[in-house]
Write a protein that holds these residues in place. Structure first.
Motif, PDB file in Angstrom:
ATOM      1  N   ILE A 173      11.609 -48.934  32.120  1.00 39.66           N
ATOM      2  CA  ILE A 173      10.956 -48.718  30.830  1.00 39.66           C
ATOM      3  C   ILE A 173      10.163 -47.418  30.862  1.00 39.66           C
ATOM      4  N   GLU A 174      10.300 -46.653  29.796  1.00 40.41           N
ATOM      5  CA  GLU A 174       9.542 -45.405  29.673  1.00 40.41           C
ATOM      6  C   GLU A 174       8.341 -45.637  28.758  1.00 40.41           C
ATOM      7  N   TYR A 175       7.164 -45.393  29.288  1.00 36.10           N
ATOM      8  CA  TYR A 175       5.940 -45.492  28.491  1.00 36.10           C
ATOM      9  C   TYR A 175       5.574 -44.090  28.000  1.00 36.10           C
ATOM     10  N   ARG A 176       5.592 -43.888  26.707  1.00 41.92           N
ATOM     11  CA  ARG A 176       5.294 -42.567  26.147  1.00 41.92           C
ATOM     12  C   ARG A 176       3.797 -42.467  25.859  1.00 41.92           C
ATOM     13  N   ILE A 177       3.074 -41.995  26.857  1.00 44.98           N
ATOM     14  CA  ILE A 177       1.616 -41.878  26.738  1.00 44.98           C
ATOM     15  C   ILE A 177       1.272 -40.451  26.312  1.00 44.98           C
ATOM     16  N   PRO A 178       0.661 -40.282  25.149  1.00 48.47           N
ATOM     17  CA  PRO A 178       0.310 -38.936  24.678  1.00 48.47           C
ATOM     18  C   PRO A 178      -0.650 -38.237  25.646  1.00 48.47           C
ATOM     19  N   PRO A 179      -0.601 -36.918  25.706  1.00 49.46           N
ATOM     20  CA  PRO A 179      -1.488 -36.175  26.617  1.00 49.46           C
ATOM     21  C   PRO A 179      -2.946 -36.216  26.200  1.00 49.46           C
ATOM     22  N   ARG A 180      -3.213 -36.509  24.898  1.00 52.49           N
ATOM     23  CA  ARG A 180      -4.587 -36.628  24.415  1.00 52.49           C
ATOM     24  C   ARG A 180      -4.696 -37.888  23.571  1.00 52.49           C
ATOM     25  N   LEU A 181      -5.802 -38.582  23.767  1.00 54.02           N
ATOM     26  CA  LEU A 181      -6.030 -39.844  23.046  1.00 54.02           C
ATOM     27  C   LEU A 181      -7.490 -39.957  22.667  1.00 54.02           C
ATOM     28  N   THR A 182      -7.762 -40.697  21.605  1.00 52.15           N
ATOM     29  CA  THR A 182      -9.138 -41.016  21.249  1.00 52.15           C
ATOM     30  C   THR A 182      -9.474 -42.415  21.722  1.00 52.15           C
ATOM     31  N   VAL A 183     -10.763 -42.694  21.829  1.00 53.49           N
ATOM     32  CA  VAL A 183     -11.216 -44.040  22.189  1.00 53.49           C
ATOM     33  C   VAL A 183     -10.688 -45.054  21.182  1.00 53.49           C
ATOM     34  N   HIS A 213     -10.301 -48.629  36.741  1.00 47.18           N
ATOM     35  CA  HIS A 213     -10.651 -47.329  36.189  1.00 47.18           C
ATOM     36  C   HIS A 213     -12.158 -47.131  36.116  1.00 47.18           C
ATOM     37  N   VAL A 214     -12.861 -48.156  35.683  1.00 41.78           N
ATOM     38  CA  VAL A 214     -14.318 -48.055  35.536  1.00 41.78           C
ATOM     39  C   VAL A 214     -14.990 -47.798  36.876  1.00 41.78           C
ATOM     40  N   GLY A 215     -14.525 -48.493  37.905  1.00 44.12           N
ATOM     41  CA  GLY A 215     -15.155 -48.335  39.215  1.00 44.12           C
ATOM     42  C   GLY A 215     -15.106 -46.918  39.718  1.00 44.12           C
ATOM     43  N   VAL A 216     -13.978 -46.244  39.474  1.00 43.83           N
ATOM     44  CA  VAL A 216     -13.812 -44.861  39.926  1.00 43.83           C
ATOM     45  C   VAL A 216     -14.584 -43.895  39.039  1.00 43.83           C
ATOM     46  N   LYS A 217     -14.490 -44.082  37.725  1.00 44.70           N
ATOM     47  CA  LYS A 217     -15.034 -43.118  36.786  1.00 44.70           C
ATOM     48  C   LYS A 217     -16.552 -43.199  36.621  1.00 44.70           C
ATOM     49  N   VAL A 319     -14.882 -51.090  23.902  1.00 38.67           N
ATOM     50  CA  VAL A 319     -15.640 -50.192  23.032  1.00 38.67           C
ATOM     51  C   VAL A 319     -16.820 -49.578  23.775  1.00 38.67           C
ATOM     52  N   ALA A 320     -17.405 -50.358  24.701  1.00 43.13           N
ATOM     53  CA  ALA A 320     -18.556 -49.859  25.461  1.00 43.13           C
ATOM     54  C   ALA A 320     -18.133 -48.950  26.612  1.00 43.13           C
ATOM     55  N   TRP A 321     -17.053 -49.327  27.304  1.00 41.86           N
ATOM     56  CA  TRP A 321     -16.670 -48.614  28.520  1.00 41.86           C
ATOM     57  C   TRP A 321     -15.837 -47.370  28.253  1.00 41.86           C
ATOM     58  N   LEU A 322     -14.925 -47.420  27.299  1.00 43.07           N
ATOM     59  CA  LEU A 322     -14.028 -46.285  27.093  1.00 43.07           C
ATOM     60  C   LEU A 322     -14.752 -44.972  26.789  1.00 43.07           C
ATOM     61  N   PRO A 323     -15.806 -44.964  25.934  1.00 44.44           N
ATOM     62  CA  PRO A 323     -16.506 -43.690  25.711  1.00 44.44           C
ATOM     63  C   PRO A 323     -17.144 -43.141  26.983  1.00 44.44           C
ATOM     64  N   LEU A 324     -17.547 -44.029  27.890  1.00 45.31           N
ATOM     65  CA  LEU A 324     -18.186 -43.584  29.129  1.00 45.31           C
ATOM     66  C   LEU A 324     -17.197 -42.927  30.081  1.00 45.31           C
ATOM     67  N   ILE A 325     -15.940 -43.389  30.053  1.00 44.75           N
ATOM     68  CA  ILE A 325     -14.956 -42.801  30.966  1.00 44.75           C
ATOM     69  C   ILE A 325     -14.192 -41.656  30.321  1.00 44.75           C
ATOM     70  N   ASP A 326     -14.430 -41.419  29.022  1.00 41.57           N
ATOM     71  CA  ASP A 326     -13.718 -40.354  28.297  1.00 41.57           C
ATOM     72  C   ASP A 326     -14.368 -39.005  28.577  1.00 41.57           C
ATOM     73  N   ALA A 327     -14.254 -38.567  29.834  1.00 39.82           N
ATOM     74  CA  ALA A 327     -14.940 -37.353  30.254  1.00 39.82           C
ATOM     75  C   ALA A 327     -14.124 -36.089  30.007  1.00 39.82           C
ATOM     76  N   ALA A 331      -8.645 -38.395  30.840  1.00 41.74           N
ATOM     77  CA  ALA A 331      -9.277 -39.661  31.237  1.00 41.74           C
ATOM     78  C   ALA A 331      -8.624 -40.882  30.595  1.00 41.74           C
ATOM     79  N   LEU A 332      -8.458 -40.875  29.298  1.00 42.48           N
ATOM     80  CA  LEU A 332      -7.897 -42.041  28.618  1.00 42.48           C
ATOM     81  C   LEU A 332      -6.396 -42.205  28.889  1.00 42.48           C
ATOM     82  N   PRO A 333      -5.591 -41.117  28.871  1.00 41.96           N
ATOM     83  CA  PRO A 333      -4.198 -41.282  29.303  1.00 41.96           C
ATOM     84  C   PRO A 333      -4.092 -41.824  30.730  1.00 41.96           C
ATOM     85  N   SER A 334      -5.023 -41.391  31.585  1.00 47.08           N
ATOM     86  CA  SER A 334      -5.030 -41.874  32.962  1.00 47.08           C
ATOM     87  C   SER A 334      -5.283 -43.382  33.014  1.00 47.08           C
TER      88      SER A 334
END
Length: 362
Positions: A173-183, A213-217, A319-327, A331-334
């Motif tokens: 399966i191919e997951y088409r993850i955009p290079p930029r994403l919003t929260v 992801h949270v633990g690392v970021k 909603v709480a964590w994603l803005p914190l890791i969106d550095a 970050a979000l594609p990762s």
């Protein structure tokens, strides 16, 4: 025949059957129509545990016609299929997945699942298990057929492996993850995907991915998250480790949260020396009324003892964590790549294709 000798012969038999499966003409598998269809239905729609048991038990009788493939327990006159699976079927399937370039980690121990702790597979067993164990009927048909005619076992084994090969091909399966994403976009993707699933597999997979992801970021709170498979009997879903120390234990619930669940989490925290615990669920399963009051009071008591436990709505946690890791842009594609990696290793095909379809529409 010793278990070691039987294991060596079963491994060889599986290898021979796999070679035959690669060259097989599917229209000429040589099997009775009902047995042939049962193999197809089991592999394409059955539980992984039932598929693994079918391969192992059929391989056993293909090597030794005296083996009764429907008997699951040694104490009832069977062979040690549990250890034989680990030494024969699983290594062959891992090699198959590697050759097909598909990430797949078959169940480490299917025989620990409750349905396969019983004495034998039978009509009565199917009546008890078929509503919860997809493939129970098909497994019974297959094992009964090779028991009646052991001479067909190798053909059945080859046909089962042919179906497993086809399944692996379908899982590319191919997951088409955009290079930029919003929260907001990631949150919507996860919400839509979770809403489309049955049971808690999607929620558990997403929870483990966000914890990794949270633990690392977030400043290296933890550096490793270990999670269990569907059939692992461990009473928790994830251990968040900092070195050799368990920092946080996470449990995921896809049903109404009760005080009992929180008590079990607290017990696991004490056993592992963890000071923090997370019980992740969704809004529809959060406690209400008197049960919420009992849980809140219990959490206050545990906090005084140094055990910090939170019952979290997964969607709100996002909603709480994603803005914190969106550095940065990656970050979000990762994070989504972590989720898809987790799915490729342990997820069901329907869950994987479901997420891929949603990602295509972003």
């Amino acid at each position: 025949m010793t278990t070691a000798t039987l294991a060596n012969q079963m491994r060889a038999q599986l290898g021979t059957a796999l070679l035959a499966a690669h060259a097989l003409d599917p229209s000429a598998n040589g099997l009775d129509a009902d047995v042939s269809q049962a193999c197809v239905d089991l592999v394409m729609n059955g539980k992984e545990t039932a598929r693994m048991v079918a391969l192992t038990n059929v391989a056993g009788i293909a090597v030794d016609p005296a083996i009764e493939p429907d008997i699951l327990q040694v104490q009832h006159g069977g062979v040690d299929f549990r250890s034989l699976y680990k030494r024969t079927t699983r290594p062959v399937l891992l090699d198959m997945a590697t050759a097909a370039e598909v990430k797949w980690s078959p169940s480490a121990d299917p025989y620990v699942s409750n349905p396969f702790r019983e004495e034998r597979v039978s009509d009565d067993w199917v009546l008890r298990r078929n509503n919860k164990l997809a493939g129970a009927h098909e497994l019974n048909v297959i094992l009964r057929a090779v028991k009646v005619d052991p001479g067909t076992a190798n053909a059945v084994l080859t046909w089962l492996l042919y179906q497993e090969l086809a399944r692996l091909q379908s899982q590319k399966i191919e997951y088409r993850i955009p290079p930029r994403l919003t929260v907001q976009a990631v949150s919507q993707v996860l919400t839509e995907w979770l809403d489309g699933g049955a049971g808690g597999k999607r929620l558990e997979t997403a929870s483990v991915a966000i914890l990794r992801h949270v633990g690392v970021k977030l400043g290296g709170i933890w550096d490793k998250v270990t999670s269990h498979h569907v059939n692992d009997p461990t009473p928790y879903d994830a251990l968040c480790m900092s070195g050799q120390h368990v920092h946080t234990i996470a449990e995921v619930k896809d049903q109404s949260v009760t005080k009992h669940f929180v008590e079990n989490l607290a017990d696991q925290m004490v056993e592992h020396g963890a000071q923090r615990g997370l019980l992740l669920t969704r809004n529809k399963w959060l406690p209400e009324g008197d049960e919420k009051k009992r849980i809140d009071e219990y959490l206050k008591e545990r906090n005084l003892l140094g055990l910090r436990i939170q019952v979290l709505d997964f969607d709100q946690a996002l909603v709480a964590w994603l803005p914190l890791i969106d550095a940065d842009d990656n970050a979000l594609p990762s994070f989504l790549r972590r989720l898809t990696n987790e799915l490729d290793k342990h997820g069901e095909l329907a869950d994987r294709t479901g997420l891929a379809a949603i990602l295509r529409d972003i």
